[in-house]
Scaffold this motif. Structure first.
Motif, PDB file in Angstrom:
ATOM      1  N   HIS A  72       6.883 -13.835 -13.559  1.00 12.38           N
ATOM      2  CA  HIS A  72       6.988 -14.728 -12.404  1.00 12.38           C
ATOM      3  C   HIS A  72       5.940 -14.397 -11.348  1.00 12.38           C
ATOM      4  CE1 HIS A  72       9.578 -11.318 -11.116  1.00 12.38           C
ATOM      5  NE2 HIS A  72       9.102 -11.593  -9.924  1.00 12.38           N
ATOM      6  N   GLU A  73       5.378 -13.161 -11.416  1.00 13.80           N
ATOM      7  CA  GLU A  73       4.444 -12.740 -10.365  1.00 13.80           C
ATOM      8  C   GLU A  73       3.581 -11.579 -10.853  1.00 13.80           C
ATOM      9  OE1 GLU A  73       4.719 -10.893  -5.780  1.00 13.80           O
ATOM     10  OE2 GLU A  73       6.529 -11.448  -6.899  1.00 13.80           O
ATOM     11  N   PHE A  74       2.343 -11.558 -10.368  1.00 11.30           N
ATOM     12  CA  PHE A  74       1.446 -10.423 -10.566  1.00 11.30           C
ATOM     13  C   PHE A  74       1.064  -9.892  -9.195  1.00 11.30           C
ATOM     14  CE2 PHE A  74      -3.184  -9.202 -10.665  1.00 11.30           C
ATOM     15  CZ  PHE A  74      -2.993  -7.951 -11.221  1.00 11.30           C
ATOM     16  N   ARG A  75       1.117  -8.580  -9.037  1.00  9.14           N
ATOM     17  CA  ARG A  75       0.762  -7.953  -7.763  1.00  9.14           C
ATOM     18  C   ARG A  75      -0.265  -6.855  -7.998  1.00  9.14           C
ATOM     19  NH1 ARG A  75       5.670  -6.060  -4.176  1.00  9.14           N
ATOM     20  NH2 ARG A  75       6.012  -8.294  -4.459  1.00  9.14           N
ATOM     21  N   MET A  76      -1.228  -6.765  -7.094  1.00  6.89           N
ATOM     22  CA  MET A  76      -2.204  -5.682  -7.138  1.00  6.89           C
ATOM     23  C   MET A  76      -2.426  -5.177  -5.715  1.00  6.89           C
ATOM     24  SD  MET A  76      -5.776  -7.771  -7.830  1.00  6.89           S
ATOM     25  CE  MET A  76      -6.461  -8.882  -6.597  1.00  6.89           C
ATOM     26  N   ASP A  77      -2.777  -3.902  -5.592  1.00  2.00           N
ATOM     27  CA  ASP A  77      -3.115  -3.324  -4.288  1.00  2.00           C
ATOM     28  C   ASP A  77      -4.375  -2.479  -4.453  1.00  2.00           C
ATOM     29  OD1 ASP A  77      -1.972  -1.223  -5.710  1.00  2.00           O
ATOM     30  OD2 ASP A  77      -0.147  -1.202  -4.513  1.00  2.00           O
ATOM     31  N   PRO A  78      -5.523  -3.148  -4.561  1.00  2.00           N
ATOM     32  CA  PRO A  78      -6.768  -2.453  -4.917  1.00  2.00           C
ATOM     33  C   PRO A  78      -7.235  -1.467  -3.860  1.00  2.00           C
ATOM     34  CG  PRO A  78      -7.221  -4.706  -4.243  1.00  2.00           C
ATOM     35  CD  PRO A  78      -5.730  -4.581  -4.339  1.00  2.00           C
ATOM     36  N   GLU A  79      -8.136  -0.622  -4.289  1.00  2.00           N
ATOM     37  CA  GLU A  79      -8.756   0.375  -3.412  1.00  2.00           C
ATOM     38  C   GLU A  79      -9.841  -0.322  -2.593  1.00  2.00           C
ATOM     39  OE1 GLU A  79      -9.533   3.665  -1.439  1.00  2.00           O
ATOM     40  OE2 GLU A  79      -7.936   3.619  -2.940  1.00  2.00           O
ATOM     41  N   VAL A  80      -9.392  -1.044  -1.558  1.00  2.00           N
ATOM     42  CA  VAL A  80     -10.312  -1.805  -0.734  1.00  2.00           C
ATOM     43  C   VAL A  80      -9.806  -1.799   0.707  1.00  2.00           C
ATOM     44  CG1 VAL A  80      -9.150  -4.018  -1.204  1.00  2.00           C
ATOM     45  CG2 VAL A  80     -11.557  -4.007  -0.529  1.00  2.00           C
ATOM     46  N   LEU A  81     -10.713  -1.667   1.649  1.00  2.00           N
ATOM     47  CA  LEU A  81     -10.349  -1.616   3.062  1.00  2.00           C
ATOM     48  C   LEU A  81     -10.063  -3.011   3.588  1.00  2.00           C
ATOM     49  CD1 LEU A  81     -12.996   0.942   4.394  1.00  2.00           C
ATOM     50  CD2 LEU A  81     -10.636   1.400   3.686  1.00  2.00           C
ATOM     51  N   ILE A  82      -9.220  -3.077   4.609  1.00  2.00           N
ATOM     52  CA  ILE A  82      -8.883  -4.377   5.193  1.00  2.00           C
ATOM     53  C   ILE A  82     -10.085  -4.995   5.888  1.00  2.00           C
ATOM     54  CG2 ILE A  82      -8.097  -3.539   7.442  1.00  2.00           C
ATOM     55  CD1 ILE A  82      -5.707  -5.604   7.022  1.00  2.00           C
ATOM     56  N   SER A  83     -11.076  -4.200   6.198  1.00  2.00           N
ATOM     57  CA  SER A  83     -12.291  -4.708   6.839  1.00  2.00           C
ATOM     58  C   SER A  83     -13.250  -5.377   5.854  1.00  2.00           C
ATOM     59  CB  SER A  83     -13.024  -3.571   7.555  1.00  2.00           C
ATOM     60  OG  SER A  83     -13.343  -2.527   6.625  1.00  2.00           O
ATOM     61  N   ASP A  84     -12.934  -5.320   4.561  1.00  2.00           N
ATOM     62  CA  ASP A  84     -13.813  -5.889   3.539  1.00  2.00           C
ATOM     63  C   ASP A  84     -13.562  -7.396   3.435  1.00  2.00           C
ATOM     64  OD1 ASP A  84     -15.256  -6.626   1.264  1.00  2.00           O
ATOM     65  OD2 ASP A  84     -14.814  -4.755   0.213  1.00  2.00           O
TER      66      ASP A  84
END
Length: 360
Positions: free
Chosen positions: A103-115
């Motif tokens: 029903h859903e795919f989630r990711m939390d990559p190694e990336v800054l919120i400023s990107d």
């Protein structure tokens, strides 16, 4: 795009473990720790057949509703500005979603919120972007405290610590505190101290079996450190050294002998391991986004800040919804039961030694 077979995981592992965006929760070995989840690995290849992007996907079955939840902890591993590779990897995730009725795919990559460039690409691909100010609203911490080593040796790093941290490390040394990596014969002591910390600081703890799996699966990458005072174990930590990053994942201390500052010396010894192995960064992992003195997790931030690193604010979670109605049902079930099957357990609210930063 290619969804790999288990016999190809060595090639996947060679790529992830050497990539600047690689991390141990994207390792194929992590599936052995999260043995209550399924696992699939997707790669994107260049014209020569070499891997240029990868994503490890954990798969959790949702009972009764009959769907699955897909999660890529700290994935994908690639140039996060390469839209073509990202689209290719997403095509593989789409195929996995269809195969497992997700029903859903989630990711939390190694990336800054400023990107902003990555944020724009993710929005264009149809992802929902979710994040909160505290940083613990999602599966993993969004604010990480990190010490970038930048090729410095131990002497330079020690001189760079705050005066208070240096003083406390020296107190531990003068008091005869001993810190060293140990074998699994000390897991009973570690789990006992972890339970003491959990009771003191208000968070749930993991059973011994979990740490056995973690140390076995990540053998060569993970270490159990213990601190001893007068021959008695008084603190401990599980730290993972993978893909150029040394991560302080679990930590705890007893209620006794805190005055000899064993936790400061333990952190210093783990930083020394990062230096010895040529890591680029020592990651203290999660802190709260509330930096106000007196805040509910200010003590944890204050402890980590003594090592004179920096706060990295990560972008948070990106969700792709395949079945909106089923996802709504899952969310309603979560709200009714007060339990989120794919959320991390409650994190410590205070205490300089507590760390819990991995997906449930």
């Amino acid at each position: 795009m290619e969804i790999l077979k288990p016999e190809q995981y060595e090639e996947y592992e060679n790529f992830v473990s050497r990539h600047s965006k690689g991390g141990f929760t994207q390792s194929a070995l992590w599936r052995k720790v999260k043995n209550n989840w399924g696992f699939e690995a997707v790669v994107s290849r260049n014209q020569e057949g070499g891997i240029v992007g990868a994503v490890g996907v954990l798969i959790q079955t949702v009972p009764v509703i009959g769907t699955t939840f897909l999660y890529a902890p700290r994935g994908p591993v690639c140039d996060l500005h390469d839209e073509g590779v990202l689209l290719d990897l997403k095509a593989g995730v789409d195929e996995i979603a269809e195969r497992y009725n997700a029903h859903e795919f989630r990711m939390d990559p190694e990336v800054l919120i400023s990107d902003k460039r990555f944020l724009s690409i993710a929005e264009k691909m149809g992802f929902e972007h979710n994040y909160g100010p505290d940083g613990f609203e999602g599966i993993q911490a969004r604010f990480n405290y990190r010490l970038y080593l930048n090729g410095r040796d131990e002497e330079e790093l020690f001189a760079n610590l705050t005066q208070g941290a240096r003083r406390k490390i020296r107190i531990a040394m003068r008091s005869g505190v001993q810190v060293r990596p140990v074998g699994q014969e000390f897991l009973d002591d570690f789990v006992r101290i972890m339970q003491v910390t959990g009771e003191r600081d208000g968070f749930n703890t993991r059973p011994k079996e979990y740490f056995v799996r973690m140390l076995d699966a990540l053998k060569g990458y993970a270490r159990l450190y213990m601190g001893f005072y007068q021959g008695v174990p008084v603190c401990g930590a599980v730290t993972v050294n993978y893909a150029g990053k040394c991560c302080y994942v679990y930590g705890a201390s007893d209620n006794i002998h805190r005055e000899v500052m064993p936790n400061y010396l333990m952190q210093w010894e783990m930083i020394r391991w990062a230096v010895e192995t040529g890591c680029q960064v020592y990651d203290f992992q999660g802190i709260s986004g509330d930096f106000q003195e007196g805040g509910h997790m200010y003590g944890l931030y204050q402890f980590k800040r003594g090592f004179n690193g920096q706060v990295d604010e990560l972008a948070g979670e990106f969700n792709y919804v395949y079945q909106p109605f089923k996802r709504k049902l899952v969310d309603q079930a979560v709200n009714l039961k007060g339990k989120i099957p794919h959320k991390k357990r409650k994190t410590s609210r205070k205490g300089e030694e507590s760390n819990e930063n991995t997906p449930s």
